[in-house]
Design an enzyme around this catalytic site. Structure first.
Site, PDB file in Angstrom:
ATOM      1  N   TYR A  73      13.351 -20.060  -7.526  1.00  0.00           N
ATOM      2  CA  TYR A  73      14.745 -20.274  -7.162  1.00  0.00           C
ATOM      3  C   TYR A  73      15.567 -20.961  -8.242  1.00  0.00           C
ATOM      4  O   TYR A  73      16.791 -20.914  -8.199  1.00  0.00           O
ATOM      5  CB  TYR A  73      14.821 -21.093  -5.868  1.00  0.00           C
ATOM      6  N   ASN A 141      22.042 -16.477  -3.056  1.00  0.00           N
ATOM      7  CA  ASN A 141      21.138 -16.578  -1.912  1.00  0.00           C
ATOM      8  C   ASN A 141      21.899 -17.153  -0.716  1.00  0.00           C
ATOM      9  O   ASN A 141      22.301 -18.317  -0.735  1.00  0.00           O
ATOM     10  CB  ASN A 141      19.947 -17.484  -2.249  1.00  0.00           C
ATOM     11  N   GLU A 142      22.129 -16.314   0.286  1.00  0.00           N
ATOM     12  CA  GLU A 142      22.812 -16.742   1.511  1.00  0.00           C
ATOM     13  C   GLU A 142      24.142 -17.439   1.212  1.00  0.00           C
ATOM     14  O   GLU A 142      24.478 -18.450   1.831  1.00  0.00           O
ATOM     15  CB  GLU A 142      21.903 -17.650   2.347  1.00  0.00           C
ATOM     16  N   ASP A 183      19.911 -13.531   7.833  1.00  0.00           N
ATOM     17  CA  ASP A 183      19.814 -12.473   8.842  1.00  0.00           C
ATOM     18  C   ASP A 183      20.688 -12.826  10.043  1.00  0.00           C
ATOM     19  O   ASP A 183      20.197 -13.200  11.104  1.00  0.00           O
ATOM     20  CB  ASP A 183      18.344 -12.304   9.247  1.00  0.00           C
ATOM     21  N   ARG A 188      25.590  -9.080   9.358  1.00  0.00           N
ATOM     22  CA  ARG A 188      24.541  -8.463   8.527  1.00  0.00           C
ATOM     23  C   ARG A 188      24.919  -7.069   8.024  1.00  0.00           C
ATOM     24  O   ARG A 188      24.788  -6.765   6.836  1.00  0.00           O
ATOM     25  CB  ARG A 188      23.236  -8.400   9.319  1.00  0.00           C
ATOM     26  N   GLU A 246      12.662 -13.349   2.081  1.00  0.00           N
ATOM     27  CA  GLU A 246      11.901 -14.445   2.684  1.00  0.00           C
ATOM     28  C   GLU A 246      11.460 -13.979   4.059  1.00  0.00           C
ATOM     29  O   GLU A 246      12.236 -13.336   4.772  1.00  0.00           O
ATOM     30  CB  GLU A 246      12.745 -15.716   2.858  1.00  0.00           C
ATOM     31  N   TYR A 278       7.619 -17.060   2.714  1.00  0.00           N
ATOM     32  CA  TYR A 278       8.124 -18.398   2.432  1.00  0.00           C
ATOM     33  C   TYR A 278       7.130 -19.390   3.024  1.00  0.00           C
ATOM     34  O   TYR A 278       6.918 -19.388   4.231  1.00  0.00           O
ATOM     35  CB  TYR A 278       9.507 -18.573   3.069  1.00  0.00           C
TER      36      TYR A 278
END
Length: 433
Positions: A73, A141-142, A183, A188, A246, A278
């Site tokens: 990461y 990421n998100e 998610d 989504r 993940e 993860y």
């Protein structure tokens, strides 16, 4: 080791044309609470690919797990990654790396894409491009994780656009660039469409792959009850490779990882390119498969044995690159904005350090580098017009200096306030800031 190519919506080994499925694990140790380190000499995070002792210690365990991908990461672009990357390559293990880091990323509630982030992202490219076992780079990421911050997504697409151009102009190989999403059923479908849809004005900013961080399958769930069936139907005609960036719900402990059989089985393998569990290191959130001891050794946890058994027992059946080339993969049109999805397809400016440095040098009043603060910027902008440095991912309107660094933008508004206020010293001093 062969590079991994993308053909259609799947990954393939460049040398054999055989389909590549990710059997991965997140490999990122966090600094322990109270851990001492010198911020003047060390980065505030741990670079898993630069810690030779740790990565060589863990390599046999990664092989034992049956892993062929690790996700890291945070990367220190100034560190040497040769030993760890080459050791991983010798065992057939690829790396999926995020370009952001803990203190330098596209922030969902105050998004920007500026010269500072551009330098950070491209420096990661410079550090890792030479390794054949670099599977791809993740631009965010998100970042957008609810319907309330969809306006952050244009900044990530802009990052993909500009890093892709940088890779091409640098003469590097075509490194896949993508995004890892949470998610959230409410956004989504719109979110995944946004990152891969074809828009004439932003075609060069589409993601090469899409990752989904999903924890729907817990314990001894099933393909139907977990939601995996619905996900597979939803993404059955997705135009780029999609995988679980993940997975591994820990509501049941130890985790039996029964989802592995479904994920790599004949039905899901037609749509999904595998996934990344993860995570490797045991942290306070209790997702690890090994625990690091005080003496530097590691102890396998029960999760390790379950994952090892599952990963080593599945052999997903894929197709060849030639077969995939013969298939027609439909393109997705951009679904546009609606009451929930507000991200504009008009993207932020390409960061220009030359322009920003030039305007900065003209200022009579500049910000103290030791006092850079977004709250101060907001405070000043409540009193004057800051449209020149503002960026809005919903309207698609980006000021001509919105791509400049925080110091340059803060200096811009301080200087503007100073001049408009008649060059009064107190307007520049701003309580010593």
């Amino acid at each position: 080791i062969s590079t991994i190519d993308i053909v259609g919506n799947k990954f393939f080994y460049n040398d054999t044309g055989e389909q590549f499925f990710l059997k991965g694990i997140a490999y990122q140790r966090s600094r322990r609470e109270g851990e001492d380190f010198d911020r003047s000499k060390e980065v505030p995070y741990i670079d898993s690919l630069a810690n030779i002792t740790t990565c060589l210690r863990d390599l046999p365990l990664l092989v034992e797990l049956g892993v062929n991908v690790i996700r890291v990461y945070q990367i220190d672009p100034n560190a040497d990654h040769d030993i760890c990357m080459n050791a991983l390559a010798s065992k057939g293990i690829y790396v999926l790396a995020d370009m952001a880091e803990s203190e330098m990323s596209i922030v969902r509630n105050n998004p920007n894409w500026d010269t500072t982030l551009y330098t950070r992202y491209t420096s990661v490219v410079d550090a890792l491009h030479k390794y054949n076992n670099l599977l791809g780079l993740i631009a965010g990421n998100e970042v957008t994780n609810t319907k309330y911050n969809t306006d952050a997504s244009p900044f990530v697409r802009a990052a993909i656009r500009d890093v892709r151009k940088y890779i091409k102009n640098s003469g590097y190989r075509k490194i896949p660039l993508g995004y890892a999403s949470n998610d959230d059923p409410e956004i989504r479908k719109s979110l995944s469409n946004y990152f891969v849809c074809e828009d004439p004005a932003t075609r060069c900013s589409t993601a090469d792959f899409f990752g989904l961080n999903t924890y729907e399958w817990c314990g001894y769930s099933t393909y139907a009850t977990s939601g995996y069936r619905d996900l597979t139907i939803e993404y059955s005609k997705f135009p780029v490779p999609i995988f679980f960036s993940e997975f591994g719900c820990n509501a049941v402990s130890p985790r039996p990882f029964t989802e592995v059989e479904a994920l790599y089985g004949s039905t899901m393998a037609k749509v999904w390119s595998g996934g990344i569990v993860y995570e490797y290191f045991q942290e306070v959130n209790n997702y690890g498969v090994v625990k690091e001891n005080d003496d530097g050794s590691v102890a396998k946890l029960e999760d390790f044995e379950f994952l090892k058994q599952r990963y080593n027992s599945v052999i997903p059946q894929g197709i060849t690159a030639a077969e995939e080339s013969a298939r027609e993969i439909p393109k997705l049109n951009c679904s546009g904005q609606n009451d929930i999805w507000k991200a504009n397809t008009s993207l932020p400016l390409i960061p220009s350090s030359g322009k920003c440095d030039c305007i900065y040098e003209s200022f009579k009043c500049t910000a103290n580098p030791a006092n850079l603060d977004n709250d101060l910027l907001k405070e000043i902008c409540s009193n004057i017009d800051c449209s020149e440095i503002s960026a809005n991912g919903t309207t698609g309107v980006y000021g001509p200096y919105s791509d400049c660094s925080l110091q340059q933008k803060l200096s811009y508004v301080l200087n503007k306030q100073y001049i408009e206020g008649g060059n009064k010293t107190e307007l520049c001093d701003y309580d010593g800031k």
